[in-house]
Design a protein around this motif. Structure first.
Motif, PDB file in Angstrom:
ATOM      1  N   LEU A   1       2.033   1.247  12.995  1.00 22.02           N
ATOM      2  CA  LEU A   1       2.719   1.583  11.747  1.00 22.02           C
ATOM      3  C   LEU A   1       2.081   0.877  10.555  1.00 22.02           C
ATOM      4  N   ILE A   2       1.708  -0.395  10.743  1.00 21.06           N
ATOM      5  CA  ILE A   2       1.065  -1.140   9.648  1.00 21.06           C
ATOM      6  C   ILE A   2      -0.307  -0.550   9.333  1.00 21.06           C
ATOM      7  N   ALA A   3      -1.081  -0.244  10.392  1.00 20.48           N
ATOM      8  CA  ALA A   3      -2.415   0.326  10.174  1.00 20.48           C
ATOM      9  C   ALA A   3      -2.326   1.692   9.502  1.00 20.48           C
ATOM     10  N   SER A   4      -1.251   2.421   9.758  1.00 23.45           N
ATOM     11  CA  SER A   4      -1.082   3.752   9.161  1.00 23.45           C
ATOM     12  C   SER A   4      -0.840   3.678   7.655  1.00 23.45           C
ATOM     13  N   LEU A   5      -0.477   2.491   7.150  1.00 22.64           N
ATOM     14  CA  LEU A   5      -0.263   2.320   5.707  1.00 22.64           C
ATOM     15  C   LEU A   5      -1.576   2.329   4.925  1.00 22.64           C
ATOM     16  N   GLU A   6      -2.692   2.321   5.645  1.00 20.23           N
ATOM     17  CA  GLU A   6      -3.998   2.278   4.985  1.00 20.23           C
ATOM     18  C   GLU A   6      -4.190   3.460   4.033  1.00 20.23           C
ATOM     19  N   GLN A   7      -3.614   4.604   4.374  1.00 17.77           N
ATOM     20  CA  GLN A   7      -3.785   5.803   3.550  1.00 17.77           C
ATOM     21  C   GLN A   7      -3.141   5.671   2.171  1.00 17.77           C
ATOM     22  N   TYR A   8      -2.201   4.728   2.029  1.00 19.91           N
ATOM     23  CA  TYR A   8      -1.502   4.573   0.755  1.00 19.91           C
ATOM     24  C   TYR A   8      -2.200   3.598  -0.192  1.00 19.91           C
ATOM     25  N   SER A   9      -3.262   2.940   0.257  1.00 22.80           N
ATOM     26  CA  SER A   9      -4.053   2.030  -0.577  1.00 22.80           C
ATOM     27  C   SER A   9      -3.179   1.033  -1.333  1.00 22.80           C
ATOM     28  N   ILE A  10      -2.665   0.047  -0.607  1.00 27.11           N
ATOM     29  CA  ILE A  10      -1.805  -0.976  -1.200  1.00 27.11           C
ATOM     30  C   ILE A  10      -2.527  -1.704  -2.328  1.00 27.11           C
ATOM     31  N   VAL A  11      -3.829  -1.969  -2.128  1.00 25.42           N
ATOM     32  CA  VAL A  11      -4.676  -2.515  -3.204  1.00 25.42           C
ATOM     33  C   VAL A  11      -5.846  -1.552  -3.402  1.00 25.42           C
ATOM     34  N   LYS A  12      -6.470  -1.604  -4.566  1.00 31.42           N
ATOM     35  CA  LYS A  12      -7.501  -0.621  -4.916  1.00 31.42           C
ATOM     36  C   LYS A  12      -8.755  -0.752  -4.050  1.00 31.42           C
ATOM     37  N   SER A  13      -9.162  -1.970  -3.773  1.00 33.49           N
ATOM     38  CA  SER A  13     -10.383  -2.186  -3.004  1.00 33.49           C
ATOM     39  C   SER A  13     -10.160  -1.810  -1.532  1.00 33.49           C
ATOM     40  N   PRO A  14     -10.932  -0.882  -0.971  1.00 30.85           N
ATOM     41  CA  PRO A  14     -10.776  -0.494   0.437  1.00 30.85           C
ATOM     42  C   PRO A  14     -10.950  -1.672   1.397  1.00 30.85           C
ATOM     43  N   VAL A  15     -11.900  -2.560   1.062  1.00 28.78           N
ATOM     44  CA  VAL A  15     -12.149  -3.716   1.935  1.00 28.78           C
ATOM     45  C   VAL A  15     -10.938  -4.645   1.946  1.00 28.78           C
ATOM     46  N   TRP A  16     -10.446  -4.980   0.752  1.00 25.20           N
ATOM     47  CA  TRP A  16      -9.295  -5.877   0.680  1.00 25.20           C
ATOM     48  C   TRP A  16      -8.037  -5.208   1.220  1.00 25.20           C
ATOM     49  N   ASN A  17      -7.963  -3.906   1.113  1.00 26.16           N
ATOM     50  CA  ASN A  17      -6.832  -3.167   1.677  1.00 26.16           C
ATOM     51  C   ASN A  17      -6.796  -3.347   3.193  1.00 26.16           C
ATOM     52  N   LYS A  18      -7.970  -3.233   3.834  1.00 24.39           N
ATOM     53  CA  LYS A  18      -8.063  -3.426   5.291  1.00 24.39           C
ATOM     54  C   LYS A  18      -7.726  -4.870   5.681  1.00 24.39           C
ATOM     55  N   ILE A  19      -8.266  -5.819   4.907  1.00 21.93           N
ATOM     56  CA  ILE A  19      -8.015  -7.234   5.211  1.00 21.93           C
ATOM     57  C   ILE A  19      -6.524  -7.547   5.086  1.00 21.93           C
ATOM     58  N   LEU A  20      -5.888  -7.028   4.040  1.00 24.26           N
ATOM     59  CA  LEU A  20      -4.468  -7.282   3.819  1.00 24.26           C
ATOM     60  C   LEU A  20      -3.622  -6.707   4.956  1.00 24.26           C
ATOM     61  N   LEU A  21      -3.932  -5.487   5.366  1.00 24.51           N
ATOM     62  CA  LEU A  21      -3.175  -4.865   6.461  1.00 24.51           C
ATOM     63  C   LEU A  21      -3.411  -5.604   7.781  1.00 24.51           C
ATOM     64  N   PHE A  22      -4.637  -6.081   7.986  1.00 21.71           N
ATOM     65  CA  PHE A  22      -4.924  -6.863   9.194  1.00 21.71           C
ATOM     66  C   PHE A  22      -4.103  -8.149   9.215  1.00 21.71           C
ATOM     67  N   VAL A  23      -4.017  -8.834   8.078  1.00 16.82           N
ATOM     68  CA  VAL A  23      -3.218 -10.063   7.991  1.00 16.82           C
ATOM     69  C   VAL A  23      -1.747  -9.764   8.276  1.00 16.82           C
ATOM     70  N   PHE A  24      -1.240  -8.660   7.727  1.00 14.40           N
ATOM     71  CA  PHE A  24       0.145  -8.259   7.986  1.00 14.40           C
ATOM     72  C   PHE A  24       0.361  -8.032   9.480  1.00 14.40           C
ATOM     73  N   ALA A  25      -0.582  -7.333  10.122  1.00 12.90           N
ATOM     74  CA  ALA A  25      -0.448  -7.026  11.552  1.00 12.90           C
ATOM     75  C   ALA A  25      -0.457  -8.299  12.385  1.00 12.90           C
ATOM     76  N   ALA A  26      -1.375  -9.211  12.078  1.00  9.89           N
ATOM     77  CA  ALA A  26      -1.457 -10.469  12.823  1.00  9.89           C
ATOM     78  C   ALA A  26      -0.185 -11.292  12.659  1.00  9.89           C
ATOM     79  N   ALA A  27       0.315 -11.375  11.413  1.00  9.53           N
ATOM     80  CA  ALA A  27       1.545 -12.132  11.149  1.00  9.53           C
ATOM     81  C   ALA A  27       2.739 -11.480  11.826  1.00  9.53           C
ATOM     82  N   ALA A  28       2.747 -10.143  11.850  1.00  2.00           N
ATOM     83  CA  ALA A  28       3.865  -9.425  12.471  1.00  2.00           C
ATOM     84  C   ALA A  28       3.947  -9.722  13.962  1.00  2.00           C
TER      85      ALA A  28
END
Length: 244
Positions: free
Chosen positions: A61-88
């Motif tokens: 579910l967290i990885a699926s949020l990638e399509q919504y681009s939480i932050v503009k930079s694709p790289v930082w978007n992936k890093i942010l979602l990865f951190v969320f997944a690890a913390a979750a």
């Protein structure tokens, strides 16, 4: 409905895969098993660990949020979602552990000897492992499974297999819950916390001492009552604490 079937499938895959990972970790890596025995991990009797199933669903579910681009930079978007997944994953482990302690008076796992642990439920070492597993899923697996999951969710045979798994799983959970009720009663009567893995090891040692066959998938099966094993384990742990 498709999302429900996808999550059901991921829960199935995560639970079974987690069981395999735990089985291999305890057999070949864990310092808590110096004799390198095969140990059936987890709360249930069968080959699945629900914690991993829930974790894989959350990571999906967290990885699926990638399509919504939480932050503009694709790289930082992936890093942010990865951190969320690890913390979750660490959060799920903590919530499951604290609920078991508070509600059932049972400690399913114990990190008390690990550096930096919190209440023996989570610790930096295993949080790092969760982070590595999250990275493997998010960066290596998730991009390649979306089409396969969509196909499976629309396949009737797939739905039947998932239904069969959950039928067996629910029966297993109900059976295991009956055991936990007995453990909770003993814990409350004696004002102790029951250590699930220690109890399994105690029963296994009883079988080995009497040269009897140990039941890998039924670790609490014994010709003696569960009450006897619990009382013996309680006395043993108290004596060991006094010696220290």
């Amino acid at each position: 409905m498709n999302l429900f079937l996808v999550l059901a499938f991921l829960f199935f895959v995560g639970s079974v895969s987690g069981w395999v990972l735990e089985l291999l970790f305890r057999r070949f890596i864990s310092t808590a098993n110096p004799e390198r025995k095969w140990i059936n991990p987890g709360f249930c009797t069968g080959p699945y660990v629900p914690l991993y199933g829930f974790g894989l669903c959350i990571m999906f579910l967290i990885a699926s949020l990638e399509q919504y681009s939480i932050v503009k930079s694709p790289v930082w978007n992936k890093i942010l979602l990865f951190v969320f997944a690890a913390a979750a994953m660490t959060a799920i482990e903590y919530i499951a552990g604290i609920m078991c302690l508070k509600i059932t008076k049972v400690r399913l796992w114990d990190y008390s000897n690990e550096w930096g642990n919190i209440q023996g439920i989570i610790c930096p070492r295993f949080s790092l492992i969760w982070a590595l597993l999250s990275a493997v899923y998010y960066f290596l697996i998730h991009p390649h499974i979306l089409d396969a999951l969509r196909w499976l969710s629309q396949n009737l045979a797939f739905s039947f297999v998932i239904g069969l798994f959950f039928g067996v799983f629910i029966i297993d959970v109900v059976h295991s819950a009956q055991l936990v009720v007995k453990l909770k009663k003993f814990a409350e009567d004696n004002d102790v916390i029951v250590r699930y893995e220690a109890l399994k090891e105690h029963i296994r040692s009883h079988y080995e001492e009497n040269r009897k066959k140990y039941h890998f998938f039924r670790p609490f099966r014994s010709e003696r009552s569960l009450q006897e094993h619990l009382s013996e384990l309680k006395d043993y742990l108290e004596k060991r604490k006094v010696r220290k």
